[in-house]
Structures are given as structure tokens and as C-alpha cells.
Design a protein around this motif. Structure first.
Motif, mmCIF file in Angstrom:
data_model
loop_
_atom_site.group_PDB
_atom_site.id
_atom_site.type_symbol
_atom_site.label_atom_id
_atom_site.label_comp_id
_atom_site.label_asym_id
_atom_site.label_seq_id
_atom_site.Cartn_x
_atom_site.Cartn_y
_atom_site.Cartn_z
ATOM 1 N N SER A 142 40.747 5.595 45.763
ATOM 2 C CA SER A 142 40.748 4.873 44.490
ATOM 3 C C SER A 142 39.355 4.362 44.187
ATOM 4 N N GLU A 143 39.190 3.868 42.965
ATOM 5 C CA GLU A 143 37.959 3.175 42.604
ATOM 6 C C GLU A 143 38.354 1.779 42.163
ATOM 7 N N VAL A 144 37.755 0.773 42.793
ATOM 8 C CA VAL A 144 38.069 -0.616 42.506
ATOM 9 C C VAL A 144 36.762 -1.349 42.255
ATOM 10 N N ASP A 145 36.632 -1.955 41.092
ATOM 11 C CA ASP A 145 35.422 -2.698 40.717
ATOM 12 C C ASP A 145 34.160 -1.863 40.923
ATOM 13 N N GLY A 146 34.240 -0.558 40.635
ATOM 14 C CA GLY A 146 33.081 0.313 40.747
ATOM 15 C C GLY A 146 32.812 0.849 42.145
#
Length: 127
Positions: free
Chosen positions: A113-117
Motif C-alpha cells: 500500500s501507499e500511506v502518507d506518500g
């Protein structure tokens, strides 16, 4: 006659969204009608964890959804998610304090995933 499954057994789980079989592991097999995690669970239900998450497989769809086998690779997301779920109470080792600290799993990322960049690898736990 449907195949019988046991907790801890490696299986393959049919993913409707990905249209393929994915490796997984049996978390639980419910021999009798019961209540689990706040839900009514009919006898014969199989709970599995796999890279796409957790699936409760009801008896009527077991033959189309689960099959014996799997790669035997219990690393990564399957292993992590098999042991931990969101809201689980856990203990985390702190090197700086040289002690175990209490925590709660806030998120279990089944897929990359991608979280806060930032990229978060599959199997990562946010505690």
C-alpha cells in the motif's frame, strides 16, 4: 463429499477480484453452529487468511472457493496476517527501553500500500 480442512493447513483460495487462486492458510474450522467475532457462523464454515485478507467460506461454496495445497510459503503477509488482526492486543519489544511495551494493532496491510506518500510492504502491521 467436500474436502475436510484443519487449522494451520495450507490451501489455495479463489479470488473473485483477481480471478486466480492465491495461497492461504486455514485459521479455523467451525464444526458446529456458533458465534465468532460477533457473527453467527454456520457449521462447516472455514476461516482462511491469504494475501488479499481474511475470508469466511461457507459450506455451500467451499468446493468453488478452497482447494487443498498451496506453495507452502508461509512468509510475508500470510504469516503476519494469520497471527495478527486489527484490534489485537500485542506486546512490542523496545530496544531503547529494553522492555516489552503494550500496544494494539491499528492496521494489518494485506497488500502493498501507499500511506502518507510512503510505500508500505504487504504484511506490515501498524501498532
Amino acid at each position: 463429499q467436500q474436502p475436510r480442512f484443519v487449522a494451520g493447513e495450507m490451501v489455495q483460495v479463489w479470488s473473485v477480484s483477481q480471478r486466480t487462486w492465491l495461497d492461504g492458510v486455514v485459521d479455523a474450522v467451525f464444526a458446529i453452529d456458533t458465534v465468532a467475532e460477533g457473527f453467527a457462523v454456520p457449521a462447516g464454515t472455514v476461516k482462511v487468511s491469504y494475501v488479499a485478507g481474511t475470508k469466511w467460506v461457507y459450506p455451500a461454496v467451499i468446493s468453488a472457493t478452497l482447494r487443498k495445497g498451496g506453495s507452502g510459503d508461509r512468509s510475508g503477509a500470510i504469516s503476519s496476517l494469520h497471527r495478527f488482526s486489527k484490534c489485537d492486543r500485542v506486546e512490542i519489544w523496545s530496544e531503547s527501553k529494553q522492555a516489552w511495551l503494550r500496544g494494539v494493532v491499528q492496521e494489518a496491510y494485506a497488500l502493498e500500500s501507499e500511506v502518507d506518500g510512503y510505500k508500505v510492504p504487504a504484511g506490515t502491521l501498524l501498532v
